[in-house]
Design a protein around this motif. Sequence first.
Motif, PDB file in Angstrom:
ATOM      1  N   GLU A 128       1.871  -2.137  -0.723  1.00 22.70           N
ATOM      2  CA  GLU A 128       3.196  -1.593  -0.033  1.00 22.70           C
ATOM      3  C   GLU A 128       4.129  -2.731  -1.691  1.00 22.70           C
ATOM      4  O   GLU A 128       4.088  -3.448  -1.589  1.00 22.70           O
ATOM      5  CB  GLU A 128       3.622  -1.943   1.033  1.00 22.70           C
ATOM      6  N   TYR A 170       8.399   1.179   0.365  1.00 16.52           N
ATOM      7  CA  TYR A 170       6.917   2.470  -0.372  1.00 16.52           C
ATOM      8  C   TYR A 170       5.427   1.773  -0.560  1.00 16.52           C
ATOM      9  O   TYR A 170       5.379   1.127  -1.371  1.00 16.52           O
ATOM     10  CB  TYR A 170       8.333   2.885  -1.454  1.00 16.52           C
ATOM     11  N   GLN A 171       4.958   3.048  -0.237  1.00 16.07           N
ATOM     12  CA  GLN A 171       3.381   3.094  -0.843  1.00 16.07           C
ATOM     13  C   GLN A 171       3.238   3.171  -2.157  1.00 16.07           C
ATOM     14  O   GLN A 171       3.408   4.394  -3.089  1.00 16.07           O
ATOM     15  CB  GLN A 171       2.701   3.835   0.657  1.00 16.07           C
ATOM     16  N   LEU A 172       2.237   2.341  -2.429  1.00 15.74           N
ATOM     17  CA  LEU A 172       1.278   2.636  -3.893  1.00 15.74           C
ATOM     18  C   LEU A 172       0.483   3.461  -3.633  1.00 15.74           C
ATOM     19  O   LEU A 172      -0.188   3.196  -3.328  1.00 15.74           O
ATOM     20  CB  LEU A 172       1.194   1.326  -4.591  1.00 15.74           C
ATOM     21  N   TRP A 173       0.713   4.414  -3.948  1.00 12.77           N
ATOM     22  CA  TRP A 173      -0.287   5.704  -3.883  1.00 12.77           C
ATOM     23  C   TRP A 173      -1.287   5.717  -4.976  1.00 12.77           C
ATOM     24  O   TRP A 173      -2.677   5.988  -4.242  1.00 12.77           O
ATOM     25  CB  TRP A 173      -0.275   7.417  -4.092  1.00 12.77           C
ATOM     26  N   ARG A 191      -3.356   4.001 -12.412  1.00 17.15           N
ATOM     27  CA  ARG A 191      -3.915   4.910 -11.822  1.00 17.15           C
ATOM     28  C   ARG A 191      -5.109   4.916 -11.262  1.00 17.15           C
ATOM     29  O   ARG A 191      -5.741   3.792 -11.614  1.00 17.15           O
ATOM     30  CB  ARG A 191      -3.639   5.578 -13.309  1.00 17.15           C
ATOM     31  N   SER A 238      -2.744  -0.802   3.097  1.00 23.08           N
ATOM     32  CA  SER A 238      -2.284  -0.545   1.707  1.00 23.08           C
ATOM     33  C   SER A 238      -1.434  -0.888   1.403  1.00 23.08           C
ATOM     34  O   SER A 238      -0.597  -2.409   1.619  1.00 23.08           O
ATOM     35  CB  SER A 238      -1.607   0.368   2.384  1.00 23.08           C
ATOM     36  N   PRO A 275      -0.329  10.836  -8.571  1.00 26.09           N
ATOM     37  CA  PRO A 275       0.055   9.505  -8.484  1.00 26.09           C
ATOM     38  C   PRO A 275      -0.148   8.525  -9.541  1.00 26.09           C
ATOM     39  O   PRO A 275      -1.327   7.945  -9.870  1.00 26.09           O
ATOM     40  CB  PRO A 275      -0.813   9.131  -6.936  1.00 26.09           C
ATOM     41  N   ILE A 293       7.570   4.361  -9.311  1.00 26.80           N
ATOM     42  CA  ILE A 293       6.589   4.340  -8.731  1.00 26.80           C
ATOM     43  C   ILE A 293       6.191   6.687  -8.615  1.00 26.80           C
ATOM     44  O   ILE A 293       6.905   6.994  -8.162  1.00 26.80           O
ATOM     45  CB  ILE A 293       6.422   4.307  -6.799  1.00 26.80           C
ATOM     46  N   ARG A 294       5.893   7.127  -9.057  1.00 25.91           N
ATOM     47  CA  ARG A 294       5.082   8.569  -8.650  1.00 25.91           C
ATOM     48  C   ARG A 294       4.367   8.691  -7.542  1.00 25.91           C
ATOM     49  O   ARG A 294       3.061   8.584  -7.865  1.00 25.91           O
ATOM     50  CB  ARG A 294       4.980   9.019 -10.270  1.00 25.91           C
ATOM     51  N   ASN A 295       4.441   9.648  -6.225  1.00 20.91           N
ATOM     52  CA  ASN A 295       3.245   9.213  -5.280  1.00 20.91           C
ATOM     53  C   ASN A 295       3.391  11.195  -5.054  1.00 20.91           C
ATOM     54  O   ASN A 295       4.361  11.869  -5.634  1.00 20.91           O
ATOM     55  CB  ASN A 295       4.327   9.008  -4.399  1.00 20.91           C
TER      56      ASN A 295
END
Length: 234
Positions: A111, A120-123, A24, A109, A76, A87-89
């Motif tokens: 990804e 999918y992006q890793l926020w 996180r 970013s 996130p 992945i929790r965006n």
Amino acid sequence: MTSPESQSPAPQPPEPESKDRVYRSVPAIAGGVLLLAVAGWLGIDAVISGEGRTPWLALAVLLLVVPLIVAFTLRPAVYAGDDRLRIRNPFRVVVLPWGRVASLRSSYSNEVLTESGAKYQLWAVPVSLRARKKAARREMRATAQAQRETGREESRGSALGMTAGLRHGLSHEPVSDGPVRAETDRIMDELRGLHEARHQAESARGEVTVRWAYEVLAPAAAGAVLVLILLAVG
């Protein structure tokens, strides 16, 4: 009467499954807590001291703003297990079995790319160009210090003789254990290592699943509708 020797042994408890690694963004969490405190203070003050439709408008704005703050700061997270990457965006939860992951890419970013071409992006693992520059400067300083230490060792070895130089060289500790990396880059290295180790495992097979975060979208949408109605009514 059954003797103690003849009693069957007690069943052993099952071995605990390996826990997921959780990643996180600490700055995002700190910023989210601060924003929630400010929004709560302003909103409660408006509800208590406001007149007319102001309290209702303040409640509607809080209903809109609070879920969005939580979605982009506190929510996130990236959960990396032996078999999958979750992945929790802000608005979606993506579950990727390691067998479906093609690569993990870092540019502006971080990804994840799947075998089907989805991205999918890793926020929760944002790229910090400032942290990368800081790590590069630290690496340059460490390299320069190592070169200076090597020069001192060579000079001391020439002055004191080969034996003394070798003895001192054996007792000398390295300046750095490896290249200096930014925190998010180290996280991506760990994820890539886990992917390489587990993407061929039989238990890491499965389908990619994507779920919308209705627990965030529903209250935010309700708050937006209430704000529009109150502004339209006047």
